[in-house]
Enzyme design. Structure first.
Site, PDB file in Angstrom:
ATOM      1  CG  ASP A 146       1.249   1.167   5.888  1.00  0.00           C
ATOM      2  OD1 ASP A 146       0.940   2.336   5.587  1.00  0.00           O
ATOM      3  OD2 ASP A 146       0.595   0.471   6.681  1.00  0.00           O
ATOM      4  CE1 TYR A 189     -10.028  10.249  -0.128  1.00  0.00           C
ATOM      5  CE2 TYR A 189     -11.710  11.747  -0.967  1.00  0.00           C
ATOM      6  CZ  TYR A 189     -10.601  10.954  -1.176  1.00  0.00           C
ATOM      7  OH  TYR A 189     -10.056  10.865  -2.446  1.00  0.00           O
TER       8      TYR A 189
HETATM    9  P1  NAD Z   1      -7.014   3.300  -5.736  1.00  0.00           P
HETATM   10  O1  NAD Z   1      -7.683   2.754  -4.552  1.00  0.00           O
HETATM   11  O2  NAD Z   1      -7.166   2.602  -7.038  1.00  0.00           O
HETATM   12  O3  NAD Z   1      -5.464   3.523  -5.474  1.00  0.00           O
HETATM   13  C1  NAD Z   1      -4.955   3.945  -4.245  1.00  0.00           C
HETATM   14  C2  NAD Z   1      -3.587   3.345  -4.102  1.00  0.00           C
HETATM   15  O4  NAD Z   1      -3.059   3.702  -2.826  1.00  0.00           O
HETATM   16  C3  NAD Z   1      -3.621   1.809  -4.158  1.00  0.00           C
HETATM   17  O5  NAD Z   1      -2.585   1.347  -4.977  1.00  0.00           O
HETATM   18  C4  NAD Z   1      -3.394   1.417  -2.716  1.00  0.00           C
HETATM   19  O6  NAD Z   1      -2.752   0.173  -2.559  1.00  0.00           O
HETATM   20  C5  NAD Z   1      -2.485   2.553  -2.256  1.00  0.00           C
HETATM   21  N1  NAD Z   1      -2.443   2.646  -0.811  1.00  0.00           N
HETATM   22  C6  NAD Z   1      -3.481   2.689   0.052  1.00  0.00           C
HETATM   23  N2  NAD Z   1      -3.025   2.722   1.323  1.00  0.00           N
HETATM   24  C7  NAD Z   1      -1.665   2.708   1.246  1.00  0.00           C
HETATM   25  C8  NAD Z   1      -0.630   2.718   2.208  1.00  0.00           C
HETATM   26  N3  NAD Z   1      -0.897   2.762   3.514  1.00  0.00           N
HETATM   27  N4  NAD Z   1       0.654   2.681   1.772  1.00  0.00           N
HETATM   28  C9  NAD Z   1       0.931   2.644   0.460  1.00  0.00           C
HETATM   29  N5  NAD Z   1      -0.001   2.627  -0.489  1.00  0.00           N
HETATM   30  C10 NAD Z   1      -1.294   2.655  -0.104  1.00  0.00           C
HETATM   31  O7  NAD Z   1      -7.523   4.795  -5.851  1.00  0.00           O
HETATM   32  P2  NAD Z   1      -7.327   5.916  -6.986  1.00  0.00           P
HETATM   33  O8  NAD Z   1      -8.685   6.278  -7.422  1.00  0.00           O
HETATM   34  O9  NAD Z   1      -6.303   5.536  -7.986  1.00  0.00           O
HETATM   35  O10 NAD Z   1      -6.799   7.109  -6.061  1.00  0.00           O
HETATM   36  C11 NAD Z   1      -5.478   7.591  -6.076  1.00  0.00           C
HETATM   37  C12 NAD Z   1      -5.441   8.907  -5.321  1.00  0.00           C
HETATM   38  O11 NAD Z   1      -6.314   9.840  -5.957  1.00  0.00           O
HETATM   39  C13 NAD Z   1      -5.935   8.785  -3.871  1.00  0.00           C
HETATM   40  O12 NAD Z   1      -5.187   9.631  -3.047  1.00  0.00           O
HETATM   41  C14 NAD Z   1      -7.369   9.289  -3.955  1.00  0.00           C
HETATM   42  O13 NAD Z   1      -7.808   9.774  -2.722  1.00  0.00           O
HETATM   43  C15 NAD Z   1      -7.236  10.350  -5.000  1.00  0.00           C
HETATM   44  N6  NAD Z   1      -8.476  10.688  -5.696  1.00  0.00           N
HETATM   45  C16 NAD Z   1      -9.159   9.763  -6.428  1.00  0.00           C
HETATM   46  C17 NAD Z   1     -10.331  10.121  -7.063  1.00  0.00           C
HETATM   47  C18 NAD Z   1     -11.127   9.173  -7.907  1.00  0.00           C
HETATM   48  O14 NAD Z   1     -12.198   9.560  -8.366  1.00  0.00           O
HETATM   49  N7  NAD Z   1     -10.685   7.967  -8.167  1.00  0.00           N
HETATM   50  C19 NAD Z   1     -10.800  11.435  -6.957  1.00  0.00           C
HETATM   51  C20 NAD Z   1     -10.085  12.348  -6.200  1.00  0.00           C
HETATM   52  C21 NAD Z   1      -8.917  11.963  -5.572  1.00  0.00           C
END
Ligand code: NAD
Length: 247
Positions: free
Chosen positions: A64, A156
């Site tokens: 985590d 966020y």
């Molecule tokens: P997702 O929810 O599919 O993946 C996020 C990952 O982070 C998951 O594998 C989750 O298990 C992991 N995670 C969460 N809390 C955690 C912790 N405490 N310790 C370890 N791992 C942890 O989301 P995503 O869309 O793949 O997003 C990935 C990154 O990109 C994030 O930082 C998100 O904020 C950023 N992001 C996503 C988008 C989008 O449109 N999907 C846009 C801008 C930024």
């Protein structure tokens, strides 16, 4: 151009979505990848298995990232298995969207802890190793929401904007140590995070994107690969992968 074969990367939250695409893309280019996951070992092992099937090297490590002891263990496991760290991709993130008047202290703390405070944990533990690399790379996955703000996303956007400021300051401090520090700012990318939105909201988002579609995780992954491979003279930047939604 940096030769990536035998470089070692940690990708936090690497078991699904954008993190899984980054893990696979780096591995496809010869990087040994530590796929960090928080709880779903099955999906992390799936990513590792797929990488190994295509001839790459990877391990899954549970941690985590909001807990400093877990992160220390993640760094130690990486060193035990692969002996060094060249690339750190801070990708783990969560949302707890509520308008500010409904936002609890807990909603605030959790989002700041996972998206921002985690980066103190990972970088402070990994930095001595990154500074030993000939081409250290820190890539923080921020968000368009850190640049524009977002309705119901004070927690966020504060965390993601914080990551951008942090990226610039650390880039200044590490520039002479051959470690580059950059933020990648995705727009709306088609992952579970975005699939969870109501259909109507998603349709409105697509209509507002100049290229008229959501981005794909692989498109973010390729930008990370670019920074790792061709980014010797790129530091302190925000690389926007957003289809023109924010310029
Ligand atoms: P997702 O929810 O599919 O993946 C996020 C990952 O982070 C998951 O594998 C989750 O298990 C992991 N995670 C969460 N809390 C955690 C912790 N405490 N310790 C370890 N791992 C942890 O989301 P995503 O869309 O793949 O997003 C990935 C990154 O990109 C994030 O930082 C998100 O904020 C950023 N992001 C996503 C988008 C989008 O449109 N999907 C846009 C801008 C930024």
């Amino acid at each position: 151009m940096v030769e990536l074969t035998d470089k070692v990367a940690i990708v936090t939250g690497g078991s699904r979505g954008i993190g899984s695409a980054i893990s696979s893309e780096l591995a496809r280019n010869g990087v040994k990848v530590v796929v960090n996951y928080q709880s779903n070992s099955e999906s992390a092992e799936k990513v590792v298995h797929a990488i190994k099937e295509s001839g790459g090297q990877a391990i899954a490590v549970k941690a985590d990232v909001s807990k400093s002891d877990d992160v220390l263990n993640l760094i130690n496991e990486t060193i035990n298995q692969f002996g060094k760290i060249d690339i750190l991709v801070n990708n783990a993130g969560i949302t707890k969207d509520r308008t500010f008047r409904k936002l609890s202290q807990d909603d605030w703390n959790q989002v700041i802890n996972v998206n921002l405070n985690s980066v103190y944990n990972t970088i402070s533990s990994a930095l001595p190793h990154l500074m030993e690399s000939e081409a250290g790379r820190i890539i923080n996955i921020s968000s368009i929401i850190g640049q524009t703000g977002g309705f119901g996303q004070t927690n966020y956007s504060a965390a993601k904007a914080g990551l951008i400021g942090y990226t610039k300051s650390l880039a200044l401090e590490l520039a002479r140590k051959r470690v580059t520090v950059n933020a990648v700012c995705p727009g709306f990318i088609e992952t579970e995070m975005v699939q969870e939105m109501p259909d109507k909201v998603r349709e409105q988002i697509i209509a507002s994107v100049p290229v008229q579609r959501l981005g794909q995780a692989i498109e973010v992954a390729r930008s990370v690969l670019f920074l790792c491979k061709d980014g010797e003279y790129i530091t302190g930047q925000q690389l926007n992968i957003n289809g023109g939604l924010y310029m």
